[in-house]
Design a protein around this motif. Structure first.
Motif, PDB file in Angstrom:
ATOM      1  N   ARG A 145      16.542  19.492   7.205  1.00 53.39           N
ATOM      2  CA  ARG A 145      16.697  18.987   8.662  1.00 53.39           C
ATOM      3  C   ARG A 145      15.075  19.192   9.260  1.00 53.39           C
ATOM      4  N   THR A 146      14.850  18.646  10.104  1.00 54.99           N
ATOM      5  CA  THR A 146      13.419  18.650  10.748  1.00 54.99           C
ATOM      6  C   THR A 146      13.308  20.049  11.211  1.00 54.99           C
ATOM      7  N   PRO A 147      12.699  20.945  10.961  1.00 55.69           N
ATOM      8  CA  PRO A 147      12.461  22.338  11.456  1.00 55.69           C
ATOM      9  C   PRO A 147      12.155  22.086  13.113  1.00 55.69           C
ATOM     10  N   ASP A 148      12.690  23.089  13.987  1.00 60.39           N
ATOM     11  CA  ASP A 148      12.698  23.109  15.384  1.00 60.39           C
ATOM     12  C   ASP A 148      11.473  23.812  15.807  1.00 60.39           C
ATOM     13  N   LEU A 149      10.364  23.363  16.219  1.00 59.02           N
ATOM     14  CA  LEU A 149       9.032  23.893  16.419  1.00 59.02           C
ATOM     15  C   LEU A 149       9.061  24.468  17.872  1.00 59.02           C
ATOM     16  N   ASN A 150      10.034  24.094  18.625  1.00 56.97           N
ATOM     17  CA  ASN A 150      10.197  24.160  19.998  1.00 56.97           C
ATOM     18  C   ASN A 150      11.381  25.490  20.517  1.00 56.97           C
ATOM     19  N   ASP A 151      12.487  25.188  20.142  1.00 57.28           N
ATOM     20  CA  ASP A 151      13.506  25.915  20.559  1.00 57.28           C
ATOM     21  C   ASP A 151      13.924  27.055  19.827  1.00 57.28           C
ATOM     22  N   GLY A 152      13.346  27.362  18.674  1.00 60.82           N
ATOM     23  CA  GLY A 152      13.780  28.277  17.629  1.00 60.82           C
ATOM     24  C   GLY A 152      15.087  28.283  17.230  1.00 60.82           C
ATOM     25  N   THR A 153      15.601  26.913  16.748  1.00 57.25           N
ATOM     26  CA  THR A 153      16.902  26.733  16.100  1.00 57.25           C
ATOM     27  C   THR A 153      16.793  26.965  14.492  1.00 57.25           C
ATOM     28  N   GLY A 192      15.588  25.577  10.731  1.00 56.42           N
ATOM     29  CA  GLY A 192      15.310  24.371   9.885  1.00 56.42           C
ATOM     30  C   GLY A 192      14.151  24.435   9.034  1.00 56.42           C
TER      31      GLY A 192
END
Length: 75
Positions: A34-42, A44
């Motif tokens: 999945r696309t890594p979450d660069l903003n919310d830290g979830t 990926g």
């Protein structure tokens, strides 16, 4: 180590040529990119890193109804 949730086991071993990693959990669902979450830290990031850093990855059934991901990182 960060994991997708639930209980897991991590097993590390080494040979002269490689480091072997096995991560087991009780979820039978295979990992997905999945696309890594660069903003919310979830998350990926994990599956992308495993696929890039290893020379061999396999997924086997177990324990129970779960799965074990085996990765080999050459030295």
């Amino acid at each position: 180590m960060r994991h997708g949730g639930g209980h897991y086991t991590l097993h590390l071993s080494a040979t002269a040529d490689a480091v072997n990693v096995a991560v087991s959990d009780l979820n039978p669902t295979p990992p997905r990119e999945r696309t890594p979450d660069l903003n919310d830290g979830t998350g990926g990031f994990g599956w992308h890193m495993i696929r890039r850093l290893t020379c061999n990855v396999t997924i086997t059934p177990g324990p129970g109804q779960g799965k074990t991901i085996h990765a080999r990182l050459t030295r």
